[in-house]
Motif scaffolding. Sequence first.
Motif, PDB file in Angstrom:
ATOM      1  N   ALA A 145      -5.150  11.871 -10.714  1.00 39.12           N
ATOM      2  CA  ALA A 145      -3.963  12.716 -10.541  1.00 39.12           C
ATOM      3  C   ALA A 145      -2.829  11.925  -9.888  1.00 39.12           C
ATOM      4  CB  ALA A 145      -4.316  13.946  -9.704  1.00 39.12           C
ATOM      5  N   ALA A 146      -3.170  11.125  -8.896  1.00 41.68           N
ATOM      6  CA  ALA A 146      -2.159  10.312  -8.218  1.00 41.68           C
ATOM      7  C   ALA A 146      -1.591   9.254  -9.166  1.00 41.68           C
ATOM      8  CB  ALA A 146      -2.752   9.651  -6.985  1.00 41.68           C
ATOM      9  N   LEU A 147      -2.437   8.629  -9.961  1.00 41.74           N
ATOM     10  CA  LEU A 147      -1.960   7.618 -10.909  1.00 41.74           C
ATOM     11  C   LEU A 147      -1.023   8.243 -11.941  1.00 41.74           C
ATOM     12  CD1 LEU A 147      -5.235   5.586 -11.450  1.00 41.74           C
ATOM     13  CD2 LEU A 147      -3.149   4.768 -10.355  1.00 41.74           C
ATOM     14  N   ARG A 148      -1.419   9.380 -12.473  1.00 44.00           N
ATOM     15  CA  ARG A 148      -0.577  10.055 -13.466  1.00 44.00           C
ATOM     16  C   ARG A 148       0.754  10.494 -12.844  1.00 44.00           C
ATOM     17  NH1 ARG A 148      -2.709  11.383 -18.251  1.00 44.00           N
ATOM     18  NH2 ARG A 148      -1.340  13.161 -18.539  1.00 44.00           N
ATOM     19  N   ARG A 149       0.719  10.954 -11.622  1.00 40.41           N
ATOM     20  CA  ARG A 149       1.933  11.422 -10.947  1.00 40.41           C
ATOM     21  C   ARG A 149       2.864  10.261 -10.604  1.00 40.41           C
ATOM     22  NH1 ARG A 149      -0.208  13.218  -6.314  1.00 40.41           N
ATOM     23  NH2 ARG A 149       0.217  11.190  -5.386  1.00 40.41           N
ATOM     24  N   ASP A 150       2.295   9.194 -10.057  1.00 37.41           N
ATOM     25  CA  ASP A 150       3.104   8.093  -9.532  1.00 37.41           C
ATOM     26  C   ASP A 150       3.421   7.004 -10.554  1.00 37.41           C
ATOM     27  OD1 ASP A 150       2.942   9.471  -7.137  1.00 37.41           O
ATOM     28  OD2 ASP A 150       1.342   8.206  -6.340  1.00 37.41           O
ATOM     29  N   HIS A 151       2.698   6.988 -11.677  1.00 36.83           N
ATOM     30  CA  HIS A 151       2.875   5.920 -12.674  1.00 36.83           C
ATOM     31  C   HIS A 151       2.880   6.499 -14.089  1.00 36.83           C
ATOM     32  CE1 HIS A 151       2.174   2.989  -9.476  1.00 36.83           C
ATOM     33  NE2 HIS A 151       1.197   3.787  -9.088  1.00 36.83           N
ATOM     34  N   ARG A 152       3.697   7.496 -14.295  1.00 37.43           N
ATOM     35  CA  ARG A 152       3.740   8.176 -15.598  1.00 37.43           C
ATOM     36  C   ARG A 152       4.000   7.220 -16.755  1.00 37.43           C
ATOM     37  NH1 ARG A 152       6.413  14.032 -14.660  1.00 37.43           N
ATOM     38  NH2 ARG A 152       5.481  14.378 -12.621  1.00 37.43           N
ATOM     39  N   ASP A 153       4.769   6.192 -16.509  1.00 40.81           N
ATOM     40  CA  ASP A 153       5.093   5.241 -17.579  1.00 40.81           C
ATOM     41  C   ASP A 153       3.915   4.340 -17.931  1.00 40.81           C
ATOM     42  OD1 ASP A 153       5.342   4.084 -15.031  1.00 40.81           O
ATOM     43  OD2 ASP A 153       6.707   2.541 -15.765  1.00 40.81           O
ATOM     44  N   SER A 154       2.837   4.396 -17.163  1.00 36.82           N
ATOM     45  CA  SER A 154       1.658   3.559 -17.420  1.00 36.82           C
ATOM     46  C   SER A 154       0.526   4.318 -18.100  1.00 36.82           C
ATOM     47  CB  SER A 154       1.133   2.969 -16.107  1.00 36.82           C
ATOM     48  OG  SER A 154       2.076   2.070 -15.573  1.00 36.82           O
ATOM     49  N   VAL A 155       0.708   5.605 -18.336  1.00 36.93           N
ATOM     50  CA  VAL A 155      -0.304   6.403 -19.021  1.00 36.93           C
ATOM     51  C   VAL A 155      -0.168   6.167 -20.523  1.00 36.93           C
ATOM     52  CG1 VAL A 155      -1.156   8.732 -19.478  1.00 36.93           C
ATOM     53  CG2 VAL A 155      -0.294   8.142 -17.201  1.00 36.93           C
ATOM     54  N   ILE A 156      -1.255   5.758 -21.154  1.00 34.27           N
ATOM     55  CA  ILE A 156      -1.248   5.495 -22.596  1.00 34.27           C
ATOM     56  C   ILE A 156      -1.493   6.812 -23.340  1.00 34.27           C
ATOM     57  CG2 ILE A 156      -2.324   4.204 -24.484  1.00 34.27           C
ATOM     58  CD1 ILE A 156      -0.891   2.432 -22.392  1.00 34.27           C
ATOM     59  N   PRO A 157      -0.638   7.169 -24.286  1.00 34.71           N
ATOM     60  CA  PRO A 157      -0.833   8.401 -25.057  1.00 34.71           C
ATOM     61  C   PRO A 157      -2.125   8.337 -25.885  1.00 34.71           C
ATOM     62  CG  PRO A 157       1.388   7.536 -25.371  1.00 34.71           C
ATOM     63  CD  PRO A 157       0.599   6.487 -24.655  1.00 34.71           C
ATOM     64  N   PRO A 158      -2.875   9.445 -25.945  1.00 37.03           N
ATOM     65  CA  PRO A 158      -4.152   9.457 -26.671  1.00 37.03           C
ATOM     66  C   PRO A 158      -4.060   9.030 -28.128  1.00 37.03           C
ATOM     67  CG  PRO A 158      -3.940  11.430 -25.352  1.00 37.03           C
ATOM     68  CD  PRO A 158      -2.621  10.716 -25.277  1.00 37.03           C
ATOM     69  N   ASP A 159      -2.952   9.286 -28.798  1.00 34.57           N
ATOM     70  CA  ASP A 159      -2.849   8.904 -30.210  1.00 34.57           C
ATOM     71  C   ASP A 159      -2.926   7.394 -30.415  1.00 34.57           C
ATOM     72  OD1 ASP A 159      -0.314   8.742 -28.973  1.00 34.57           O
ATOM     73  OD2 ASP A 159       0.717   8.898 -30.905  1.00 34.57           O
ATOM     74  N   GLN A 160      -2.726   6.617 -29.365  1.00 32.63           N
ATOM     75  CA  GLN A 160      -2.803   5.156 -29.478  1.00 32.63           C
ATOM     76  C   GLN A 160      -4.237   4.631 -29.411  1.00 32.63           C
ATOM     77  OE1 GLN A 160      -0.131   2.959 -26.986  1.00 32.63           O
ATOM     78  NE2 GLN A 160       1.591   4.281 -27.466  1.00 32.63           N
ATOM     79  N   TYR A 161      -5.200   5.430 -28.930  1.00 33.70           N
ATOM     80  CA  TYR A 161      -6.572   4.948 -28.812  1.00 33.70           C
ATOM     81  C   TYR A 161      -7.608   5.907 -29.382  1.00 33.70           C
ATOM     82  CZ  TYR A 161      -6.480   7.954 -24.649  1.00 33.70           C
ATOM     83  OH  TYR A 161      -6.343   9.003 -23.787  1.00 33.70           O
ATOM     84  N   ARG A 162      -7.188   7.042 -29.881  1.00 33.65           N
ATOM     85  CA  ARG A 162      -8.103   8.077 -30.367  1.00 33.65           C
ATOM     86  C   ARG A 162      -9.111   7.548 -31.392  1.00 33.65           C
ATOM     87  NH1 ARG A 162      -4.513  12.183 -31.802  1.00 33.65           N
ATOM     88  NH2 ARG A 162      -4.518  12.717 -29.611  1.00 33.65           N
TER      89      ARG A 162
END
Length: 53
Positions: free
Chosen positions: A3-20
Amino acid sequence: MHAALRRDHRDSVIPPDQYRTWLRVKSEIYATGLEPTILELLDELDTGSSDPD
């Protein structure tokens, strides 16, 4: 931690469509540049025990 990573580093979350095609997870995939931050957070969680039992 996630939760902290997603909140503080939103630009580093890889969208699921890129690895699904290759992975069956829905979240918690981050850009490689976030590795030092993730390792630091894991170190903070370390209990100091090297024996997994």
